[in-house]
Design a protein around this motif. Structure first.
Motif, PDB file in Angstrom:
ATOM      1  N   GLY A  38      -0.435 -11.555 -24.816  1.00  0.00           N
ATOM      2  CA  GLY A  38       0.159 -10.756 -25.873  1.00  0.00           C
ATOM      3  C   GLY A  38      -0.687 -10.801 -27.133  1.00  0.00           C
ATOM      4  O   GLY A  38      -1.914 -10.781 -27.060  1.00  0.00           O
ATOM      5  N   ILE A  39      -0.035 -10.897 -28.273  1.00  0.00           N
ATOM      6  CA  ILE A  39      -0.720 -10.954 -29.567  1.00  0.00           C
ATOM      7  C   ILE A  39      -0.402 -12.291 -30.230  1.00  0.00           C
ATOM      8  O   ILE A  39       0.759 -12.588 -30.515  1.00  0.00           O
ATOM      9  CB  ILE A  39      -0.280  -9.801 -30.497  1.00  0.00           C
ATOM     10  N   GLU A  40      -1.421 -13.098 -30.457  1.00  0.00           N
ATOM     11  CA  GLU A  40      -1.274 -14.324 -31.236  1.00  0.00           C
ATOM     12  C   GLU A  40      -1.647 -14.021 -32.679  1.00  0.00           C
ATOM     13  O   GLU A  40      -2.644 -13.347 -32.921  1.00  0.00           O
ATOM     14  CB  GLU A  40      -2.175 -15.432 -30.694  1.00  0.00           C
ATOM     15  N   PHE A  41      -0.864 -14.523 -33.617  1.00  0.00           N
ATOM     16  CA  PHE A  41      -1.139 -14.213 -35.016  1.00  0.00           C
ATOM     17  C   PHE A  41      -0.882 -15.421 -35.904  1.00  0.00           C
ATOM     18  O   PHE A  41      -0.193 -16.378 -35.526  1.00  0.00           O
ATOM     19  CB  PHE A  41      -0.291 -13.024 -35.488  1.00  0.00           C
ATOM     20  N   ALA A  42      -1.461 -15.366 -37.083  1.00  0.00           N
ATOM     21  CA  ALA A  42      -1.213 -16.365 -38.124  1.00  0.00           C
ATOM     22  C   ALA A  42      -1.243 -15.651 -39.464  1.00  0.00           C
ATOM     23  O   ALA A  42      -2.076 -14.764 -39.678  1.00  0.00           O
ATOM     24  CB  ALA A  42      -2.255 -17.476 -38.089  1.00  0.00           C
ATOM     25  N   LEU A  43      -0.340 -16.007 -40.339  1.00  0.00           N
ATOM     26  CA  LEU A  43      -0.344 -15.462 -41.698  1.00  0.00           C
ATOM     27  C   LEU A  43      -0.056 -16.588 -42.677  1.00  0.00           C
ATOM     28  O   LEU A  43       0.528 -17.615 -42.313  1.00  0.00           O
ATOM     29  CB  LEU A  43       0.634 -14.301 -41.849  1.00  0.00           C
ATOM     30  N   TYR A  44      -0.471 -16.397 -43.914  1.00  0.00           N
ATOM     31  CA  TYR A  44      -0.368 -17.441 -44.925  1.00  0.00           C
ATOM     32  C   TYR A  44       0.694 -17.081 -45.960  1.00  0.00           C
ATOM     33  O   TYR A  44       0.822 -15.921 -46.356  1.00  0.00           O
ATOM     34  CB  TYR A  44      -1.710 -17.639 -45.623  1.00  0.00           C
ATOM     35  N   GLY A  52       2.545 -17.336 -34.597  1.00  0.00           N
ATOM     36  CA  GLY A  52       3.457 -16.737 -33.647  1.00  0.00           C
ATOM     37  C   GLY A  52       2.759 -16.111 -32.468  1.00  0.00           C
ATOM     38  O   GLY A  52       1.531 -15.963 -32.438  1.00  0.00           O
ATOM     39  N   LEU A  53       3.554 -15.752 -31.481  1.00  0.00           N
ATOM     40  CA  LEU A  53       3.069 -15.080 -30.278  1.00  0.00           C
ATOM     41  C   LEU A  53       4.064 -13.985 -29.919  1.00  0.00           C
ATOM     42  O   LEU A  53       5.275 -14.226 -29.873  1.00  0.00           O
ATOM     43  CB  LEU A  53       2.934 -16.068 -29.116  1.00  0.00           C
ATOM     44  N   VAL A  54       3.552 -12.803 -29.683  1.00  0.00           N
ATOM     45  CA  VAL A  54       4.376 -11.673 -29.269  1.00  0.00           C
ATOM     46  C   VAL A  54       3.871 -11.184 -27.919  1.00  0.00           C
ATOM     47  O   VAL A  54       2.682 -10.882 -27.772  1.00  0.00           O
ATOM     48  CB  VAL A  54       4.311 -10.526 -30.300  1.00  0.00           C
ATOM     49  N   SER A  55       4.767 -11.142 -26.943  1.00  0.00           N
ATOM     50  CA  SER A  55       4.430 -10.601 -25.629  1.00  0.00           C
ATOM     51  C   SER A  55       5.186  -9.300 -25.420  1.00  0.00           C
ATOM     52  O   SER A  55       5.878  -8.824 -26.327  1.00  0.00           O
ATOM     53  CB  SER A  55       4.793 -11.618 -24.536  1.00  0.00           C
ATOM     54  N   ALA A  56       5.083  -8.748 -24.242  1.00  0.00           N
ATOM     55  CA  ALA A  56       5.789  -7.499 -23.955  1.00  0.00           C
ATOM     56  C   ALA A  56       7.299  -7.701 -23.889  1.00  0.00           C
ATOM     57  O   ALA A  56       8.066  -6.738 -23.941  1.00  0.00           O
ATOM     58  CB  ALA A  56       5.286  -6.905 -22.647  1.00  0.00           C
ATOM     59  N   THR A  57       7.738  -8.967 -23.798  1.00  0.00           N
ATOM     60  CA  THR A  57       9.169  -9.231 -23.657  1.00  0.00           C
ATOM     61  C   THR A  57       9.745 -10.135 -24.735  1.00  0.00           C
ATOM     62  O   THR A  57      10.945 -10.094 -25.000  1.00  0.00           O
ATOM     63  CB  THR A  57       9.470  -9.883 -22.289  1.00  0.00           C
ATOM     64  N   LYS A  58       8.921 -10.988 -25.387  1.00  0.00           N
ATOM     65  CA  LYS A  58       9.444 -11.975 -26.321  1.00  0.00           C
ATOM     66  C   LYS A  58       8.650 -11.996 -27.625  1.00  0.00           C
ATOM     67  O   LYS A  58       7.472 -11.656 -27.655  1.00  0.00           O
ATOM     68  CB  LYS A  58       9.388 -13.382 -25.701  1.00  0.00           C
ATOM     69  N   VAL A  59       9.329 -12.433 -28.681  1.00  0.00           N
ATOM     70  CA  VAL A  59       8.707 -12.650 -29.989  1.00  0.00           C
ATOM     71  C   VAL A  59       9.066 -14.056 -30.432  1.00  0.00           C
ATOM     72  O   VAL A  59      10.240 -14.442 -30.388  1.00  0.00           O
ATOM     73  CB  VAL A  59       9.221 -11.647 -31.048  1.00  0.00           C
ATOM     74  N   LYS A  60       8.061 -14.840 -30.856  1.00  0.00           N
ATOM     75  CA  LYS A  60       8.333 -16.166 -31.399  1.00  0.00           C
ATOM     76  C   LYS A  60       7.460 -16.401 -32.620  1.00  0.00           C
ATOM     77  O   LYS A  60       6.250 -16.193 -32.582  1.00  0.00           O
ATOM     78  CB  LYS A  60       8.081 -17.267 -30.366  1.00  0.00           C
TER      79      LYS A  60
END
Length: 276
Positions: A38-44, A52-60
């Motif tokens: 999915g999409i791994e991200f980081a923000l400040y 966080g990690l967002v897949s086609a089914t889940k967001v965390k």
């Protein structure tokens, strides 16, 4: 674009557009990469890094606050439990390494861009605020994940500390001993104290406990609850005296520079502007 992608049930594409919306190229505050999961991200946000990690089914989405001792302090656990009842999207928890974290998760199907925006904002603002407050109140906690912070030069720290404490001392002394008489003209001293609060907030760019106490003073004035001006002066003076009584090391610990993604105050719509 994020809304359109979400309506088309292209959830990863929707979230990618949301991250691009949040990213400030000058600030360089948001980073993400796409991989098979999915999409791994980081923000400040100030002192904290939200990941966080967002897949086609889940967001965390999760941010680490501080490392808690073992066994846990009951008063600390009660504080976090009570705080959970004030949150709309996120929750405080302990991870497997006994770190205090704040997290949000959702099914991607329920992750409309507006909902995710407010959820991530709630995680970010509470993570940035609560780490310093909890470290101040519960001395056994350990700071974690602060490598991204840029320290302020010692000379600048000394200047800021001197300005804050000398300003507090001068105004509080004026309230206690000044002319005209406090009992006769309490309203004048309310404005004198408020001027100090807003001056320190604007000029010193406070973080952590100092920022919370200045905000508390502001709230004390706005929520007067039929208090007299004399009572307001007494409450504001007590709050500011607590700042003056803090040790120098506590101030220096909160003097750093960081990047921020969200403003503390919410955006105001056009109708509100017109009505004002």
């Amino acid at each position: 674009q994020a809304l359109a992608a979400f309506e088309a049930e292209n959830f990863l594409e929707s979230f990618r557009f949301l991250l691009l919306y949040l990213r400030d190229e000058t600030e360089d505050n948001v980073h993400f990469e796409e991989n098979p999961d999915g999409i791994e991200f980081a923000l400040y946000q100030g002192s904290k890094k939200i990941k966080g990690l967002v897949s086609a089914t889940k967001v965390k989405v999760q941010a680490s606050i501080a490392r808690a001792p073992k066994p846990q302090d009951n008063s600390l656990m009660q504080r976090l439990l009570e705080k959970n009842f004030t949150l709309e999207y996120a929750r405080f928890a302990l991870d497997a390494s006994h770190n205090i974290v704040i997290l949000f998760d959702s099914y991607a199907l329920d992750g409309a861009p507006y909902k995710l925006y407010h959820a991530i904002r709630e995680v970010a603002l509470n993570a940035d605020k609560q780490d310093d407050l909890l470290l101040e109140e519960f001395g056994r906690l350990e700071a974690i994940e602060t490598d991204h912070l840029e320290p302020i030069a010692p000379a600048e720290q000394a200047v800021k500390y001197h300005y804050i404490t000398s300003s507090l001392r001068s105004v509080l002394q004026e309230v206690a001993q000044g002319e005209p008489d406090l009992e006769q003209y309490p309203g004048a001293y309310v404005y004198l104290l408020l001027e100090l609060v807003y001056k320190l907030d604007y000029l010193t760019r406070p973080e952590g406990y100092l920022m919370e106490q200045l905000e508390r003073a502001h709230r004390q004035y706005l929520s007067q609850d039929e208090k007299t001006n004399l009572e307001i002066v007494q409450n504001l003076s007590q709050t500011l005296q607590a700042l003056l009584d803090r040790p120098k090391a506590a101030y220096f610990r909160e003097m750093y520079r960081g990047k921020s993604t969200f403003g503390i105050t919410p955006a105001v719509n056009h109708d509100h502007v017109v009505a004002s």
